[in-house]
Design an enzyme around this catalytic site. Structure first.
Site, PDB file in Angstrom:
ATOM      1  N   TYR A  55     -12.097  -3.256  11.390  1.00 15.57           N
ATOM      2  CA  TYR A  55     -13.513  -3.160  11.747  1.00 15.57           C
ATOM      3  C   TYR A  55     -13.847  -3.977  12.995  1.00 15.57           C
ATOM      4  O   TYR A  55     -14.793  -3.672  13.703  1.00 15.57           O
ATOM      5  CB  TYR A  55     -14.396  -3.663  10.592  1.00 15.57           C
ATOM      6  CG  TYR A  55     -14.784  -2.613   9.591  1.00 15.57           C
ATOM      7  CD1 TYR A  55     -13.822  -1.858   8.924  1.00 15.57           C
ATOM      8  CD2 TYR A  55     -16.124  -2.385   9.282  1.00 15.57           C
ATOM      9  CE1 TYR A  55     -14.180  -0.910   7.993  1.00 15.57           C
ATOM     10  CE2 TYR A  55     -16.489  -1.433   8.348  1.00 15.57           C
ATOM     11  CZ  TYR A  55     -15.520  -0.699   7.707  1.00 15.57           C
ATOM     12  OH  TYR A  55     -15.892   0.237   6.789  1.00 15.57           O
ATOM     13  N   LYS A  65      -1.051  -2.320   2.562  1.00 20.46           N
ATOM     14  CA  LYS A  65      -0.014  -1.329   2.847  1.00 20.46           C
ATOM     15  C   LYS A  65       1.143  -2.080   3.499  1.00 20.46           C
ATOM     16  O   LYS A  65       1.446  -1.901   4.686  1.00 20.46           O
ATOM     17  CB  LYS A  65      -0.556  -0.228   3.753  1.00 20.46           C
ATOM     18  CG  LYS A  65      -1.437   0.788   3.042  1.00 20.46           C
ATOM     19  CD  LYS A  65      -0.673   1.766   2.151  1.00 20.46           C
ATOM     20  CE  LYS A  65       0.061   2.800   2.968  1.00 20.46           C
ATOM     21  NZ  LYS A  65       0.886   3.696   2.085  1.00 20.46           N
ATOM     22  N   ASP A 123      -2.830   2.845  -1.503  1.00 26.75           N
ATOM     23  CA  ASP A 123      -2.913   4.256  -1.922  1.00 26.75           C
ATOM     24  C   ASP A 123      -2.649   4.381  -3.417  1.00 26.75           C
ATOM     25  O   ASP A 123      -3.317   5.142  -4.126  1.00 26.75           O
ATOM     26  CB  ASP A 123      -1.967   5.147  -1.090  1.00 26.75           C
ATOM     27  CG  ASP A 123      -0.520   4.658  -1.068  1.00 26.75           C
ATOM     28  OD1 ASP A 123      -0.273   3.485  -1.439  1.00 26.75           O
ATOM     29  OD2 ASP A 123       0.359   5.444  -0.677  1.00 26.75           O
ATOM     30  N   ASP A 135     -13.633  -0.899   1.693  1.00 23.33           N
ATOM     31  CA  ASP A 135     -14.722   0.062   1.893  1.00 23.33           C
ATOM     32  C   ASP A 135     -14.460   1.307   1.061  1.00 23.33           C
ATOM     33  O   ASP A 135     -15.332   1.795   0.329  1.00 23.33           O
ATOM     34  CB  ASP A 135     -14.800   0.407   3.393  1.00 23.33           C
ATOM     35  CG  ASP A 135     -15.927   1.361   3.708  1.00 23.33           C
ATOM     36  OD1 ASP A 135     -17.032   1.170   3.176  1.00 23.33           O
ATOM     37  OD2 ASP A 135     -15.707   2.303   4.488  1.00 23.33           O
ATOM     38  N   ASP A 157     -16.160   2.544  -2.844  1.00 23.73           N
ATOM     39  CA  ASP A 157     -16.884   3.816  -3.044  1.00 23.73           C
ATOM     40  C   ASP A 157     -16.264   4.580  -4.205  1.00 23.73           C
ATOM     41  O   ASP A 157     -16.953   5.159  -5.040  1.00 23.73           O
ATOM     42  CB  ASP A 157     -16.810   4.699  -1.785  1.00 23.73           C
ATOM     43  CG  ASP A 157     -18.051   4.562  -0.916  1.00 23.73           C
ATOM     44  OD1 ASP A 157     -18.618   3.455  -0.877  1.00 23.73           O
ATOM     45  OD2 ASP A 157     -18.453   5.559  -0.280  1.00 23.73           O
TER      46      ASP A 157
END
Ligand code: IPM
Ligand code: MG
Length: 368
Positions: free
Chosen positions: A145, A196, A229, A253, A257
């Site tokens: 970001y 990751k 993932d 983020d 959600d």
């Protein structure tokens, strides 16, 4: 009635449904001021697209300095299609990102709790989500970001190249991991750290630093590492395996959600963005629902104010040391759900559909 010292709360309703949901919090604050020995001083200002429309910038210096001086900032939501095509640096979201970065709000707490009254509102089977209580700790001031270099630049073959950079330093990782471990100690004592590390060096560093911190200071907390993932898949397969999840800005983020839908609606989930404590133990903080500005339903009284009201409950707990009032407010929300009141996003057959205002009023009536 003995009044405690004035506590400054800055309300930044923003765009879309922001003003509607913040309005319900304003009612709660006014109620607490008159009925309990609290003395909140409310200030309200523009942020996001509405600020751009009036001043040509998504946040003015004046509003920014007000936020710096407030014990609590309550934000509604920013953004909307109206501002899709303006210059990147003027986009409504830049205001939110500036507040997060400049107030150094590095730890974003996003709880996902499935109220028992709402197990049927989730798209997942009741047995998968009932009793769910996860806390996602999202790093909020680093990673892709904010990393440099960034931008869009022309390249030799006439094409353009979009660039963003994912970076983390050891200290950025350690301070947010500490928040996660401390929270876990008060919960089920389990932290899952997601990255990751199989593809990104920054992910490998993330994993190593979290593990080292654990071995030095938090041996008593159970720590697991999970690829982001896989975490996304596990959230759907068996979400109750998680207690606290700590992860970077971008994965946080997305995972938050996703976790929100386990609870039934994005309209239910609050968040707290916390900075470091200063010498007198005071910390900067901003509270906001995790949903966006939902321009499609703005102004229609359809928005669910619960996420914002629960965000204010988090402010009472984390910034203002008013645990009892926070608990009462959370209980009032549950009571209203028990009574069968539902905004449209969580509507169910046999329950009473209410507007944003009616939901807010009902919650306040339960505080009495
Ligand atoms: C969130 C939002 C923001 C983010 C947007 C509005 C900039 O999606 O708070 O999750 O990406 O962080
Ligand atoms: Mg988001």
């Amino acid at each position: 009635m003995i009044k405690v010292k004035k506590r400054k709360i800055l309300l930044l309703p923003g765009d879309g449904i922001g003003p509607e949901v913040i309005n319900e919090v304003k009612k709660v604050i006014k109620w607490l001021n008159t009925k309990r020995s609290l003395d909140f001083q409310i200030d309200e200002d523009l942020v996001g697209g509405v600020s751009y429309d009036k001043y040509g910038t998504p946040i003015t210096d004046e509003v920014f300095y007000k936020a710096l001086e407030s014990e609590v900032v309550m934000l509604g939501a920013v953004g909307g299609p109206k501002w899709d095509n303006i210059e990147f640096s003027k986009k409504p979201e830049r205001a939110l990102l500036k507040l997060r970065k400049e107030l150094k709000l590095f730890a974003n707490l996003r709880p996902a709790i499935c109220f028992k009254q709402l197990v049927d509102a989730s798209t997942l089977k009741p047995e998968i989500v009932s009793g769910l209580d996860i806390m996602i700790v999202r790093e909020l001031t680093g990673g892709i970001y904010f990393g440099e270099p960034r931008g869009i630049k022309p390249i030799d073959n006439g094409e353009r190249k979009g660039i963003n950079t994912h970076t983390y330093t050891s200290s950025e990782i350690i301070r947010v991991a500490k928040v996660a471990f401390e929270l876990a100690k008060k919960r089920k004592n389990k932290v899952t750290s997601c990255e990751k590390s199989n593809v990104m060096e920054a992910g490998q560093l993330w994993k190593e630093e979290v593990q080292a911190l654990h071995d030095e200071e938090y041996k008593e907390v159970e720590l697991n590492h999970m690829l982001a993932d896989n975490c996304s898949m596990q959230l759907l397969r068996n979400p109750k395996q998680f207690d606290v999840i700590v992860t970077d800005n971008l994965f946080g983020d997305m995972l938050s959600d996703q976790a929100s839908m386990l609870t039934g609606s994005l309209g239910l989930l609050p968040s707290a963005s916390l900075g470091a404590k200063n010498k007198d133990g005071k910390m900067r903080a901003m509270y906001e629902p995790i949903h966006g500005s939902a321009p499609d339903i703005a102004g229609k009284g359809l928005a669910n104010p619960i996420a914002t009201i629960l965000s204010f409950a988090m402010a009472l707990r984390y910034s203002l040391d008013l645990d009892k009032d926070a608990g009462d407010l959370e209980k009032a929300v549950e009571d209203v759900l028990n009574d069968g009141l539902r905004t449209k996003d969580i509507a169910e057959k046999g329950k009473k559909e209410v507007s944003t205002k009616e939901m807010g009023d009902a919650i306040i009536s339960k505080l009495k």
